[in-house]
Design an enzyme around this catalytic site. Structure first.
Site, PDB file in Angstrom:
ATOM      1  N   THR A 122       0.850  -1.186   0.000  1.00 52.56           N
ATOM      2  CA  THR A 122       0.000   0.000   0.000  1.00 52.56           C
ATOM      3  C   THR A 122       0.887   1.237   0.000  1.00 52.56           C
ATOM      4  OG1 THR A 122      -1.739  -1.171   1.197  1.00 52.56           O
ATOM      5  CG2 THR A 122      -1.788   1.242   1.250  1.00 52.56           C
ATOM      6  N   PHE A 152      -6.549  -6.184  -1.228  1.00 52.90           N
ATOM      7  CA  PHE A 152      -7.744  -5.887  -0.435  1.00 52.90           C
ATOM      8  C   PHE A 152      -8.054  -7.102   0.436  1.00 52.90           C
ATOM      9  CE2 PHE A 152      -7.985  -3.380  -4.320  1.00 52.90           C
ATOM     10  CZ  PHE A 152      -8.221  -2.107  -3.821  1.00 52.90           C
ATOM     11  N   ASN A 211     -10.075   2.148   1.945  1.00 53.09           N
ATOM     12  CA  ASN A 211      -9.878   1.971   3.381  1.00 53.09           C
ATOM     13  C   ASN A 211     -10.385   3.169   4.181  1.00 53.09           C
ATOM     14  OD1 ASN A 211      -8.862  -0.567   3.148  1.00 53.09           O
ATOM     15  ND2 ASN A 211      -6.732  -0.026   3.546  1.00 53.09           N
ATOM     16  N   CYS A 263      -4.019  -1.721   8.665  1.00 50.58           N
ATOM     17  CA  CYS A 263      -4.393  -0.935   7.481  1.00 50.58           C
ATOM     18  C   CYS A 263      -5.065   0.393   7.800  1.00 50.58           C
ATOM     19  CB  CYS A 263      -5.303  -1.766   6.568  1.00 50.58           C
ATOM     20  SG  CYS A 263      -4.485  -3.196   5.837  1.00 50.58           S
ATOM     21  N   LYS A 324      -9.181  -7.645  16.044  1.00 48.08           N
ATOM     22  CA  LYS A 324     -10.330  -8.379  15.503  1.00 48.08           C
ATOM     23  C   LYS A 324     -10.055  -9.860  15.696  1.00 48.08           C
ATOM     24  CE  LYS A 324     -10.682  -9.053  11.047  1.00 48.08           C
ATOM     25  NZ  LYS A 324     -10.803  -8.870   9.584  1.00 48.08           N
ATOM     26  N   ARG A 331      -1.609  -4.620  16.183  1.00 48.09           N
ATOM     27  CA  ARG A 331      -1.318  -3.250  15.767  1.00 48.09           C
ATOM     28  C   ARG A 331      -2.539  -2.339  15.927  1.00 48.09           C
ATOM     29  NH1 ARG A 331       1.622  -4.744  10.146  1.00 48.09           N
ATOM     30  NH2 ARG A 331       0.180  -6.504  10.370  1.00 48.09           N
TER      31      ARG A 331
END
Length: 437
Positions: A122, A152, A211, A263, A324, A331
């Protein structure tokens, strides 16, 4: 086709393994000799469901290998992917592109025959043009093209995302490069996956814009959740009601403690810095970033409020540390804001996470780490659910109640309905729900 992937981090390793599953011969290259040695021995450095089996299968089939030497594969490759890290630069929030440019320089010196050099990392708009300049300066007499092919991939679902993507974005105007990339992704044509070819700059911006938009949806529904609590509405009903509108969509409308991960925090910040450089401020994205930062900081206050206004001398049982489920990624996880705030307020914390504790111990060494969910609860004053791992969705609430000093459940992911915990005598507090005090 023969492919080299430079970088064996999350994106590089997943992409390399998936391309080899397509039938291409892939060499993943990294300067970290210990990582390459571990990969050769079958040890996967990240947790991603299904990745270990995918790597093992393709290594055995002879389609996937690992090396510390770019020269072992670049010269024979049809495509070389740059998949190195682009972390936020300390001090200004810009993406650190030093690894990308160093990879481009090393690749340029090793090119032989026509090769497409493809940026998978990215990167801000203009990076592809700079990679192109590096190749022109160092390999102007060789045959090559530059392309951008942003990823993605959702952590925890990366393999399925690669194999069944919503779309493939490719930035290049070269028809020769397009032909190579079409061949790389040919197996996806069976699924009629849209492949969109654009200019380099458009492909680079698509990644950041996507994003930033998803991050905005998260911050938006979190602010609506706060309204729901004050007005007596249910945020899950509101989210479903607006998500049924096809113009809005249902995804990324789950209220919670704020976004984190590799991200969204990094990419929103990099996009803001890019916009500032050309004097085109992105006020909505800035508001998203500010709201999310405040969101994560405010979660400890909710827990302290549930404890009666003071955490001093209280023991907190915390389930989930990663940003998650189905990942070991810590991070920018909300836990990195919540845990220090609770400790500062005088609490002690016992925590459990199915995959994230090894990394969490490095970042949050002051807390106690337990072997299972119930071990955190022994004589705790409150139970807090921070990450929505599936194994936390069906806890034995009678057992939980017998372990806790007080039957207080703070559910920062709304994985329980109020009725069930309350039926077991719990004071239940979710996010964006009426009568949650």
């Amino acid at each position: 086709m023969r492919v080299t992937v430079v970088g064996t981090g999350y994106v590089g390793l997943v992409s390399g393994a998936c391309f080899s599953e397509f039938g291409h011969h892939v060499t993943c290259v990294d300067v970290n000799a210990d990582k390459i040695k571990a990969l050769k021995a079958g040890s996967i450095p990240i947790f991603e469901p299904g990745l270990d089996a995918l790597v093992e299968r393709n290594v055995k089939a002879g389609r996937l290998d690992f090396s510390t030497r770019l020269g072992d594969s670049v010269g024979a490759s049809d495509a070389v992917f740059i998949a190195v890290g682009t972390p936020s630069r300390r001090g200004d929030g810009h993406a650190d592109l030093s690894y990308v440019y160093k990879a481009a320089e090393d690749i340029a010196d090793l090119l032989y025959g026509y090769t497409v050099v493809i940026t998978k990392s990215t990167v801000p708009v203009g990076t592809g043009a700079q990679v192109e300049k590096i190749l022109r300066d160092r390999a102007g007499d060789k045959e090559w093209d530059v392309a951008s092919n942003p990823e993605f991939l959702r952590e925890g679902a990366a393999i399925d995302d690669f194999m069944h993507p919503d779309r493939v974005i490719v930035g290049t105007r070269s028809e020769r490069a397009q032909a190579v990339i079409r061949e790389l992704y040919r197996p996806l044509f069976l699924n009629e996956t849209p492949v969109m070819f654009t200019a380099l700059e458009s492909a680079e911006l698509i990644k950041y814009a996507a994003n930033a938009f998803l991050a905005t949806k998260i911050s938006f529904i979190n602010e609506i959740a706060d309204l729901c609590e004050e007005l007596g509405a249910e945020v899950q009903d509101v989210a479903k009601g607006i998500g049924l509108d096809n113009r809005i969509g249902r995804k990324f409308l789950n209220a919670g403690p704020g976004y984190g991960g590799s991200c969204f925090p990094k990419d929103t910040l990099a996009l803001l810095r890019t916009a500032e450089e050309i004097n085109r401020p992105l006020r909505i994205v800035q508001a998203t970033v500010d709201a999310n930062d405040q969101r994560k900081k405010s979660m400890a206050d909710r827990i302290i409020k549930a404890l009666g206004g003071s955490a001093k001398g209280k023991h907190v049982a915390l389930l989930g540390l990663t940003f998650k489920p189905n990942t070991d990624d810590m991070r920018d996880s909300p836990s990195l804001d919540i845990v220090p705030a609770l400790l500062k307020a005088g609490a002690t914390i016992a925590a459990y996470d199915p995959e994230g504790m090894e990394e969490a111990r490095k970042l949050l060494p002051e807390i106690t780490y337990c072997d299972d969910a119930y071990a955190t609860m022994d004589k705790a004053d409150i139970l807090v659910i921070l990450t929505e791992w599936n194994q936390f969705r069906a806890l034995d609430l009678d057992r939980v109640g017998s372990l806790l000093r007080q039957r207080i459940l703070v559910d920062l992911r709304n994985i329980y309905g109020r009725g069930e915990p309350q039926a077991h005598g719990f004071e239940y507090r979710g996010i964006g729900r009426k009568n949650v005090g």
